[in-house]
Write a protein that holds these residues in place. Structure first.
Motif, PDB file in Angstrom:
ATOM      1  N   MET A 182       0.835  -1.192   0.000  1.00  0.00           N
ATOM      2  CA  MET A 182       0.000   0.000   0.000  1.00  0.00           C
ATOM      3  C   MET A 182       0.876   1.251   0.000  1.00  0.00           C
ATOM      4  O   MET A 182       1.999   1.233   0.493  1.00  0.00           O
ATOM      5  CB  MET A 182      -0.918   0.033   1.232  1.00  0.00           C
ATOM      6  N   ARG A 183       0.353   2.319  -0.544  1.00  0.00           N
ATOM      7  CA  ARG A 183       0.973   3.628  -0.414  1.00  0.00           C
ATOM      8  C   ARG A 183       0.191   4.370   0.665  1.00  0.00           C
ATOM      9  O   ARG A 183      -1.014   4.602   0.513  1.00  0.00           O
ATOM     10  CB  ARG A 183       0.927   4.394  -1.729  1.00  0.00           C
ATOM     11  N   VAL A 184       0.860   4.720   1.752  1.00  0.00           N
ATOM     12  CA  VAL A 184       0.182   5.201   2.952  1.00  0.00           C
ATOM     13  C   VAL A 184       0.588   6.640   3.241  1.00  0.00           C
ATOM     14  O   VAL A 184       1.778   6.976   3.280  1.00  0.00           O
ATOM     15  CB  VAL A 184       0.522   4.312   4.168  1.00  0.00           C
ATOM     16  N   PHE A 185      -0.412   7.476   3.488  1.00  0.00           N
ATOM     17  CA  PHE A 185      -0.178   8.861   3.921  1.00  0.00           C
ATOM     18  C   PHE A 185      -0.151   8.886   5.441  1.00  0.00           C
ATOM     19  O   PHE A 185      -1.074   8.391   6.098  1.00  0.00           O
ATOM     20  CB  PHE A 185      -1.280   9.763   3.386  1.00  0.00           C
ATOM     21  N   VAL A 186       0.909   9.451   6.012  1.00  0.00           N
ATOM     22  CA  VAL A 186       1.056   9.519   7.464  1.00  0.00           C
ATOM     23  C   VAL A 186       1.205  10.971   7.882  1.00  0.00           C
ATOM     24  O   VAL A 186       2.101  11.678   7.409  1.00  0.00           O
ATOM     25  CB  VAL A 186       2.273   8.705   7.949  1.00  0.00           C
ATOM     26  N   THR A 187       0.334  11.431   8.768  1.00  0.00           N
ATOM     27  CA  THR A 187       0.515  12.743   9.387  1.00  0.00           C
ATOM     28  C   THR A 187       1.315  12.554  10.671  1.00  0.00           C
ATOM     29  O   THR A 187       1.174  11.548  11.357  1.00  0.00           O
ATOM     30  CB  THR A 187      -0.828  13.416   9.719  1.00  0.00           C
ATOM     31  N   GLY A 188       2.162  13.524  10.986  1.00  0.00           N
ATOM     32  CA  GLY A 188       2.979  13.399  12.198  1.00  0.00           C
ATOM     33  C   GLY A 188       4.099  12.394  12.059  1.00  0.00           C
ATOM     34  O   GLY A 188       4.585  11.865  13.065  1.00  0.00           O
ATOM     35  N   GLY A 189       4.547  12.134  10.840  1.00  0.00           N
ATOM     36  CA  GLY A 189       5.520  11.078  10.597  1.00  0.00           C
ATOM     37  C   GLY A 189       6.914  11.330  11.111  1.00  0.00           C
ATOM     38  O   GLY A 189       7.745  10.426  11.093  1.00  0.00           O
ATOM     39  N   THR A 190       7.206  12.549  11.570  1.00  0.00           N
ATOM     40  CA  THR A 190       8.514  12.809  12.173  1.00  0.00           C
ATOM     41  C   THR A 190       8.419  12.940  13.688  1.00  0.00           C
ATOM     42  O   THR A 190       9.415  13.218  14.359  1.00  0.00           O
ATOM     43  CB  THR A 190       9.150  14.096  11.595  1.00  0.00           C
ATOM     44  N   GLY A 191       7.230  12.754  14.243  1.00  0.00           N
ATOM     45  CA  GLY A 191       7.044  12.813  15.692  1.00  0.00           C
ATOM     46  C   GLY A 191       7.450  11.522  16.368  1.00  0.00           C
ATOM     47  O   GLY A 191       7.844  10.541  15.729  1.00  0.00           O
ATOM     48  N   ALA A 212       7.854   6.090  14.480  1.00  0.00           N
ATOM     49  CA  ALA A 212       7.840   4.637  14.679  1.00  0.00           C
ATOM     50  C   ALA A 212       6.854   3.972  13.727  1.00  0.00           C
ATOM     51  O   ALA A 212       7.104   2.882  13.213  1.00  0.00           O
ATOM     52  CB  ALA A 212       7.486   4.311  16.131  1.00  0.00           C
ATOM     53  N   VAL A 213       5.726   4.640  13.479  1.00  0.00           N
ATOM     54  CA  VAL A 213       4.742   4.125  12.521  1.00  0.00           C
ATOM     55  C   VAL A 213       5.337   4.076  11.124  1.00  0.00           C
ATOM     56  O   VAL A 213       5.205   3.078  10.398  1.00  0.00           O
ATOM     57  CB  VAL A 213       3.460   4.981  12.534  1.00  0.00           C
ATOM     58  N   VAL A 214       6.019   5.142  10.720  1.00  0.00           N
ATOM     59  CA  VAL A 214       6.654   5.181   9.401  1.00  0.00           C
ATOM     60  C   VAL A 214       7.656   4.040   9.259  1.00  0.00           C
ATOM     61  O   VAL A 214       7.674   3.322   8.252  1.00  0.00           O
ATOM     62  CB  VAL A 214       7.340   6.543   9.177  1.00  0.00           C
ATOM     63  N   ALA A 215       8.498   3.855  10.268  1.00  0.00           N
ATOM     64  CA  ALA A 215       9.503   2.793  10.213  1.00  0.00           C
ATOM     65  C   ALA A 215       8.859   1.420  10.108  1.00  0.00           C
ATOM     66  O   ALA A 215       9.318   0.557   9.346  1.00  0.00           O
ATOM     67  CB  ALA A 215      10.401   2.876  11.456  1.00  0.00           C
ATOM     68  N   ASP A 216       7.785   1.209  10.848  1.00  0.00           N
ATOM     69  CA  ASP A 216       7.121  -0.090  10.831  1.00  0.00           C
ATOM     70  C   ASP A 216       6.455  -0.347   9.480  1.00  0.00           C
ATOM     71  O   ASP A 216       6.519  -1.454   8.938  1.00  0.00           O
ATOM     72  CB  ASP A 216       6.091  -0.162  11.961  1.00  0.00           C
ATOM     73  N   LEU A 217       5.811   0.671   8.919  1.00  0.00           N
ATOM     74  CA  LEU A 217       5.173   0.528   7.610  1.00  0.00           C
ATOM     75  C   LEU A 217       6.205   0.200   6.535  1.00  0.00           C
ATOM     76  O   LEU A 217       5.994  -0.695   5.701  1.00  0.00           O
ATOM     77  CB  LEU A 217       4.436   1.813   7.247  1.00  0.00           C
ATOM     78  N   LEU A 218       7.314   0.915   6.538  1.00  0.00           N
ATOM     79  CA  LEU A 218       8.353   0.678   5.547  1.00  0.00           C
ATOM     80  C   LEU A 218       8.955  -0.717   5.690  1.00  0.00           C
ATOM     81  O   LEU A 218       9.201  -1.409   4.695  1.00  0.00           O
ATOM     82  CB  LEU A 218       9.445   1.744   5.670  1.00  0.00           C
ATOM     83  N   ALA A 262      10.945   7.572   3.464  1.00  0.00           N
ATOM     84  CA  ALA A 262       9.605   7.990   3.053  1.00  0.00           C
ATOM     85  C   ALA A 262       9.694   9.158   2.073  1.00  0.00           C
ATOM     86  O   ALA A 262      10.741   9.784   1.913  1.00  0.00           O
ATOM     87  CB  ALA A 262       8.784   8.406   4.274  1.00  0.00           C
ATOM     88  N   THR A 263       8.568   9.447   1.425  1.00  0.00           N
ATOM     89  CA  THR A 263       8.471  10.582   0.514  1.00  0.00           C
ATOM     90  C   THR A 263       7.753  11.717   1.218  1.00  0.00           C
ATOM     91  O   THR A 263       6.636  11.536   1.700  1.00  0.00           O
ATOM     92  CB  THR A 263       7.683  10.197  -0.756  1.00  0.00           C
ATOM     93  N   PRO A 264       8.367  12.909   1.301  1.00  0.00           N
ATOM     94  CA  PRO A 264       7.688  14.023   1.985  1.00  0.00           C
ATOM     95  C   PRO A 264       6.597  14.645   1.135  1.00  0.00           C
ATOM     96  O   PRO A 264       6.694  14.692  -0.095  1.00  0.00           O
ATOM     97  CB  PRO A 264       8.820  15.013   2.246  1.00  0.00           C
ATOM     98  N   HIS A 265       5.547  15.108   1.810  1.00  0.00           N
ATOM     99  CA  HIS A 265       4.457  15.852   1.176  1.00  0.00           C
ATOM    100  C   HIS A 265       4.311  17.147   1.962  1.00  0.00           C
ATOM    101  O   HIS A 265       3.904  17.135   3.122  1.00  0.00           O
ATOM    102  CB  HIS A 265       3.160  15.039   1.230  1.00  0.00           C
TER     103      HIS A 265
END
Length: 301
Positions: free
Chosen positions: A1-10, A15-21, A45-48
């Motif tokens: 999946m391609r997932v949009f994460v808000t707060g991905g540097t918090g 931790a969510v970003v790392a787990d998804l990747l 990750a790719t920044p938006h």
């Protein structure tokens, strides 16, 4: 999946970003600054570019991804918690507008502040009020969006701890440093539920992958840790006396952190473990609180 994460540097979002990747997903992370964008790129990750206040940026990102995980919330000034809650509600509604009827999941972050004190909260409990005592209403927003056809689920977070924590536990360490006392209220037997941030991250990913509309999950590894034990660990590490304060003296001693210093909000995750196949493996709150990291200058606010 391609997932949009808000707060991905918090703390939690990273931790969510790392787990998804690590699980093979792609991540599009909300970045309100170039520093955040660099951190997301470094993580893979790719920044938006955008922010919670920029609802058009949120709509655009939600529209071009397969699912969304919302972890962002402004905790920089707790005196403005109600205003931060208003911003969050508008942000969720904007993403919900894009996702309604699509079947694409939106996983929302909530907490336990609204639950009935003294009883062990389960995933089946729903809040009778639209907002928690501290002004956040993400779970109520998620319920409202579900009624309009958004595939929302909620992850309820207890006290989250781990490397990089700069919010809950460090605030009480700061109070102890400032006052010269590591205090608890009354007998100190009020309980905190807790989880390590890497364990919490897996709950978000599993909730996203399962995509069960209306589901509520508890990212809870420990059902209830007596606050007195938290105070004792802090006092021992700082070499400070550990003392009881009366409920009447709580506000003067803890200030804005008084609410959780005396809150008794244990929670179960039995249903979450069964439904998601989740088993926490991280250290306990007290073991984590015994690490040098929590007392280094880098975590002091």
């Amino acid at each position: 999946m391609r997932v949009f994460v808000t707060g991905g540097t918090g703390f939690i979002g990273s931790a969510v970003v790392a787990d998804l990747l690590a699980a093979g997903h792609e991540v599009l992370g909300l970045a309100r600054s170039e520093a955040s964008a660099r951190a997301l790129r470094a993580a893979g990750a790719t920044p938006h570019r955008g922010s919670l206040e920029d609802v058009e940026s949120l709509r655009a990102a939600a529209a071009r991804t397969d699912g969304t995980v919302h972890t962002a919330f402004d905790t920089s000034d707790l005196e403005r918690f109600v205003e931060a809650g208003r911003v969050e509600r508008a942000a969720l509604e904007a993403m919900g507008d894009v996702l309604a009827g699509s079947g694409r999941p939106l996983v929302v972050t909530a907490g336990f502040a609204f639950l009935t004190p003294g009883s062990v909260a389960t995933e089946e409990y729903t809040s009778p009020s639209p907002a928690s005592p501290v002004g956040r209403a993400a779970e109520a927003s998620a319920r409202s969006m579900a009624e309009t056809g958004v595939c929302t689920s909620v992850v309820r977070l207890p006290c989250v701890h781990g490397t990089g924590d700069r919010f809950t536990v460090p605030r009480y360490i700061d109070v102890a440093r400032r006052t010269g006392v590591s205090a608890y209220i009354g007998d100190g037997l009020n309980r905190w539920s807790a989880v390590h941030h890497t364990d919490a991250a897996r709950v978000y990913r599993l909730a996203l992958e399962k995509a069960v509309p209306g589901a509520r999950y508890h990212a809870v590894a420990e059902e209830g840790v007596p606050f007195k034990e938290v105070a004792r660990t802090i006092g021992r590490r700082l070499g400070l006396p550990v003392l009881s304060k009366s409920p009447e003296a709580a506000d003067a001693h803890f200030g804005i952190d008084s609410y959780f210093a005396q809150a008794d909000i244990p929670a179960s995750s039995a249903l979450t473990r069964r439904r998601l196949g989740w088993a926490p493996t991280g250290p306990t709150l007290l073991a984590d609180l015994d690490r040098d990291d929590y007392y280094a200058d880098a975590v002091r606010r």
